[in-house]
Design a protein around this motif. Structure first.
Motif, PDB file in Angstrom:
ATOM      1  N   SER A  20       0.907  -1.256  -0.046  1.00 54.83           N
ATOM      2  CA  SER A  20       0.182  -0.108   0.172  1.00 54.83           C
ATOM      3  C   SER A  20       0.955   1.132   0.018  1.00 54.83           C
ATOM      4  CB  SER A  20      -0.989   0.053   1.227  1.00 54.83           C
ATOM      5  OG  SER A  20      -1.850   0.987   1.014  1.00 54.83           O
ATOM      6  N   GLU A  21       1.561   1.383   0.766  1.00 52.79           N
ATOM      7  CA  GLU A  21       2.533   2.711   0.897  1.00 52.79           C
ATOM      8  C   GLU A  21       3.353   2.773  -0.220  1.00 52.79           C
ATOM      9  OE1 GLU A  21       4.372   2.776   4.996  1.00 52.79           O
ATOM     10  OE2 GLU A  21       2.657   3.404   5.784  1.00 52.79           O
ATOM     11  N   ARG A  22       4.160   1.888  -0.728  1.00 57.31           N
ATOM     12  CA  ARG A  22       4.766   1.755  -1.819  1.00 57.31           C
ATOM     13  C   ARG A  22       4.085   2.250  -3.129  1.00 57.31           C
ATOM     14  NH1 ARG A  22       7.348  -3.349  -3.112  1.00 57.31           N
ATOM     15  NH2 ARG A  22       5.611  -4.401  -1.816  1.00 57.31           N
ATOM     16  N   HIS A  24       1.215   3.927  -3.098  1.00 58.19           N
ATOM     17  CA  HIS A  24       0.709   5.474  -3.335  1.00 58.19           C
ATOM     18  C   HIS A  24       2.030   6.249  -3.586  1.00 58.19           C
ATOM     19  CE1 HIS A  24      -2.718   3.413  -1.269  1.00 58.19           C
ATOM     20  NE2 HIS A  24      -3.321   4.210  -2.086  1.00 58.19           N
ATOM     21  N   SER A  25       3.235   5.965  -3.049  1.00 58.81           N
ATOM     22  CA  SER A  25       4.301   6.439  -3.414  1.00 58.81           C
ATOM     23  C   SER A  25       4.554   6.596  -4.898  1.00 58.81           C
ATOM     24  CB  SER A  25       5.546   5.953  -2.736  1.00 58.81           C
ATOM     25  OG  SER A  25       6.632   6.661  -2.855  1.00 58.81           O
ATOM     26  N   VAL A  26       4.300   5.450  -5.532  1.00 59.08           N
ATOM     27  CA  VAL A  26       4.701   5.302  -7.049  1.00 59.08           C
ATOM     28  C   VAL A  26       3.698   6.262  -7.696  1.00 59.08           C
ATOM     29  CG1 VAL A  26       4.612   3.723  -8.999  1.00 59.08           C
ATOM     30  CG2 VAL A  26       5.799   3.229  -6.619  1.00 59.08           C
ATOM     31  N   VAL A  28       2.098   8.831  -6.611  1.00 55.07           N
ATOM     32  CA  VAL A  28       2.197  10.359  -6.439  1.00 55.07           C
ATOM     33  C   VAL A  28       3.458  10.766  -7.070  1.00 55.07           C
ATOM     34  CG1 VAL A  28       3.071  12.120  -4.570  1.00 55.07           C
ATOM     35  CG2 VAL A  28       1.199  10.226  -3.910  1.00 55.07           C
ATOM     36  N   LYS A  29       4.509   9.945  -7.138  1.00 54.10           N
ATOM     37  CA  LYS A  29       5.515  10.363  -7.764  1.00 54.10           C
ATOM     38  C   LYS A  29       5.552  10.349  -9.326  1.00 54.10           C
ATOM     39  CE  LYS A  29      10.392   8.390  -8.761  1.00 54.10           C
ATOM     40  NZ  LYS A  29      11.296   7.300  -8.898  1.00 54.10           N
ATOM     41  N   ALA A 108      -5.811   6.673   0.207  1.00 57.56           N
ATOM     42  CA  ALA A 108      -4.507   6.033   0.441  1.00 57.56           C
ATOM     43  C   ALA A 108      -4.060   5.930   1.824  1.00 57.56           C
ATOM     44  CB  ALA A 108      -3.337   7.194  -0.206  1.00 57.56           C
ATOM     45  N   THR A 112      -4.651   2.014   3.811  1.00 55.07           N
ATOM     46  CA  THR A 112      -3.501   1.570   4.540  1.00 55.07           C
ATOM     47  C   THR A 112      -4.073   1.359   5.967  1.00 55.07           C
ATOM     48  OG1 THR A 112      -1.929   2.744   3.215  1.00 55.07           O
ATOM     49  CG2 THR A 112      -1.134   2.015   5.017  1.00 55.07           C
ATOM     50  N   GLN A 185       2.009  -7.015  -5.163  1.00 54.57           N
ATOM     51  CA  GLN A 185       2.703  -5.977  -4.752  1.00 54.57           C
ATOM     52  C   GLN A 185       4.299  -6.177  -5.366  1.00 54.57           C
ATOM     53  OE1 GLN A 185       5.251  -6.098  -1.786  1.00 54.57           O
ATOM     54  NE2 GLN A 185       4.880  -8.344  -2.180  1.00 54.57           N
ATOM     55  N   GLU A 192       5.864   0.969 -11.940  1.00 52.39           N
ATOM     56  CA  GLU A 192       6.624   2.044 -11.920  1.00 52.39           C
ATOM     57  C   GLU A 192       7.442   2.539 -13.101  1.00 52.39           C
ATOM     58  OE1 GLU A 192       9.412   4.827  -8.759  1.00 52.39           O
ATOM     59  OE2 GLU A 192       9.551   2.388  -8.680  1.00 52.39           O
TER      60      GLU A 192
END
Length: 196
Positions: A20-22, A24-26, A28-29, A108, A112, A185, A192
């Protein structure tokens, strides 16, 4: 125009939580939008040849535990490998996320938080009171659960499930970008790269 990722998942999947955190980070980036689609894997598994965990061969169940431990250690997440309340019905949690998305809540954060409650805090996310506490802790009114149980929200989950089947989804989490599925995941690096 921002790229869109269709995110097909269930809030009770340990793999969705681990990513989840990865994920969402991908997103957003890359400046990508996420279309959150909690689906019914009770419908998807039989249509795609999958089996619920309890019906899988002992070897597969054992290896799942090994992989969960490996990934939790690799990511530094203190995962409960055998939470007290798992397996559990995901319907109310899934419907609550759909209602929260409709209300403009930060999915997001909530997706999580639901996963953390089950897989780290060993809480029952099929329980209304538990869900209400998680919502309030994250700035969302617990009254949303009433909306979650409406016919409209149930129909939306049914629609997401139909969309998942049409897209070829068979497991959770599945990230679909430009018609291509990235299942699991452990495929986030490929997603990415595809996002550029």
């Amino acid at each position: 125009m921002a790229q869109r990722i269709d995110y097909y998942f269930t809030p009770v999947s340990p793999w969705a939580f681990l990513g989840s955190e990865r994920f969402h980070s991908v997103a957003v980036k890359a400046g990508a939008e996420i279309a959150y689609k909690p689906v019914n894997f009770g419908t998807i598994f039989p249509a795609s040849g999958g089996l619920p965990l309890a019906k899988r061969a002992p070897q597969r169940q054992a290896y799942r535990q090994v992989e969960l431990r490996r990934w939790a250690d690799h990511l530094g997440i203190p995962l409960q490998l055998n939470p007290t309340h798992f397996p559990l019905a995901d319907e109310l949690a899934a419907l609550t996320l759909i209602a929260a998305d409709e209300a403009g809540a930060d999915l997001a954060v909530l997706t999580t938080a639901f996963g953390r409650a089950l897989w780290v805090e060993d809480r029952n996310i099929a329980d209304r009171e538990t869900l209400g506490e998680i919502l309030e802790k994250n700035g969302v009114s617990r009254s949303l659960i009433e909306r979650a149980e409406s016919d409209e929200i149930r129909a939306r989950r049914d629609s997401y499930t139909e969309q998942a089947l049409a897209a070829g989804v068979f497991g959770a989490p599945s990230y679909v970008l430009n018609g291509e599925i990235y299942w699991g995941q452990d495929r986030l690096d490929f997603l990415e790269s595809a996002l550029g």
